[in-house]
Scaffold this motif. Sequence first.
Motif, PDB file in Angstrom:
ATOM      1  N   GLU A  23       0.820  -1.206   0.000  1.00 32.50           N
ATOM      2  CA  GLU A  23       0.000   0.000   0.000  1.00 32.50           C
ATOM      3  C   GLU A  23       0.857   1.261   0.000  1.00 32.50           C
ATOM      4  N   VAL A  26       2.139   1.663  -3.557  1.00 38.16           N
ATOM      5  CA  VAL A  26       1.066   2.174  -4.403  1.00 38.16           C
ATOM      6  C   VAL A  26       0.911   3.682  -4.216  1.00 38.16           C
ATOM      7  N   SER A  27       0.955   4.108  -2.971  1.00 38.16           N
ATOM      8  CA  SER A  27       0.806   5.533  -2.686  1.00 38.16           C
ATOM      9  C   SER A  27       1.911   6.353  -3.340  1.00 38.16           C
ATOM     10  N   ARG A  30       1.464   6.451  -7.151  1.00 37.55           N
ATOM     11  CA  ARG A  30       0.423   7.431  -7.474  1.00 37.55           C
ATOM     12  C   ARG A  30       0.963   8.861  -7.394  1.00 37.55           C
ATOM     13  N   ALA A  31       1.900   9.076  -6.481  1.00 36.00           N
ATOM     14  CA  ALA A  31       2.452  10.422  -6.285  1.00 36.00           C
ATOM     15  C   ALA A  31       3.503  10.786  -7.322  1.00 36.00           C
ATOM     16  N   THR A  34       6.897   6.483 -10.396  1.00 30.15           N
ATOM     17  CA  THR A  34       6.394   5.356 -11.198  1.00 30.15           C
ATOM     18  C   THR A  34       7.363   4.188 -11.250  1.00 30.15           C
ATOM     19  N   TYR A  74      -1.725  -0.920 -13.229  1.00 32.65           N
ATOM     20  CA  TYR A  74      -1.025   0.375 -13.223  1.00 32.65           C
ATOM     21  C   TYR A  74      -1.949   1.486 -13.717  1.00 32.65           C
ATOM     22  N   HIS A  76      -5.074   1.644 -13.508  1.00 33.67           N
ATOM     23  CA  HIS A  76      -6.234   1.856 -12.653  1.00 33.67           C
ATOM     24  C   HIS A  76      -5.857   1.871 -11.170  1.00 33.67           C
ATOM     25  N   LEU A  77      -4.631   2.257 -10.868  1.00 38.94           N
ATOM     26  CA  LEU A  77      -4.217   2.316  -9.475  1.00 38.94           C
ATOM     27  C   LEU A  77      -5.106   3.236  -8.653  1.00 38.94           C
ATOM     28  N   ASP A  78      -5.668   4.256  -9.314  1.00 38.67           N
ATOM     29  CA  ASP A  78      -6.536   5.178  -8.587  1.00 38.67           C
ATOM     30  C   ASP A  78      -7.814   4.495  -8.107  1.00 38.67           C
ATOM     31  N   GLN A  79      -8.130   3.310  -8.680  1.00 36.81           N
ATOM     32  CA  GLN A  79      -9.334   2.587  -8.281  1.00 36.81           C
ATOM     33  C   GLN A  79      -9.080   1.645  -7.108  1.00 36.81           C
TER      34      GLN A  79
END
Length: 231
Positions: A23, A26-27, A30-31, A34, A74, A76-79
């Motif tokens: 997690e 992932v955070s 997202r920031a 990559t 990758y 859809h990581l925002d989902q």
Amino acid sequence: MNSGSRLATLATVTELTGALSDEEVVSRVRAGETGLFEILMRRHNQRLYRVACGILGDPAEAEDVMQDAYVRAYAHLDQFAGRSTFATWLTRIAVNEALARTRWRSRFVEIDAMTEPRKDALPPLWSQEKGPESQAVARSLQAVLESAIAALPDTYRPVVMLRDVQGLSTAEAAECLELSEAAVKVRLHRGRAVLRKEIAARSGEVLGRAFEFGAERCDRVVAGVLGRIGA
């Protein structure tokens, strides 16, 4: 990406691989970091390969599914909302990709003729320190197990792979397959029953060839005995 940037990214990945949870990675991806997505891939490659290969029965196609699943994850990581673990979320994507390919392929070929037994989908049954006979039997039994799993009906194979091969809990498998836990338990019970019959049917011939007393061994024993008795 130039070689210098790539080396810097690899150094960062190596440094952080064991320090961050999924997690947290992932955070940071997202920031904008990559390159850290590589941590997630290396961390979950084995799980996704086993799941995809178990469903499809084809190592090469399993690798394609893995790539598709990672790309989709990758994108859809925002989902990813954290309602389940990232590993479960990612596995569900891979399962859906593999099942979609199975449904597509079944329009053109019979599922039972999908593949030959694989040699690399499951870990060795016995360690390499065992003798050559044990290794040979292990390889044969592994092939029997893998071919028996590959022959399972589509309804049971994903459940058996997730629960018995990958070791997921009933709840995790249910979430990955988008089934109720009760349905997973029923399919696992029935799948195991079918698998036992398949393994019993396929293993008899293998076990009948186990530890054969070949000509070279026979000659060596005879020569040793004759030498000791002075004949």
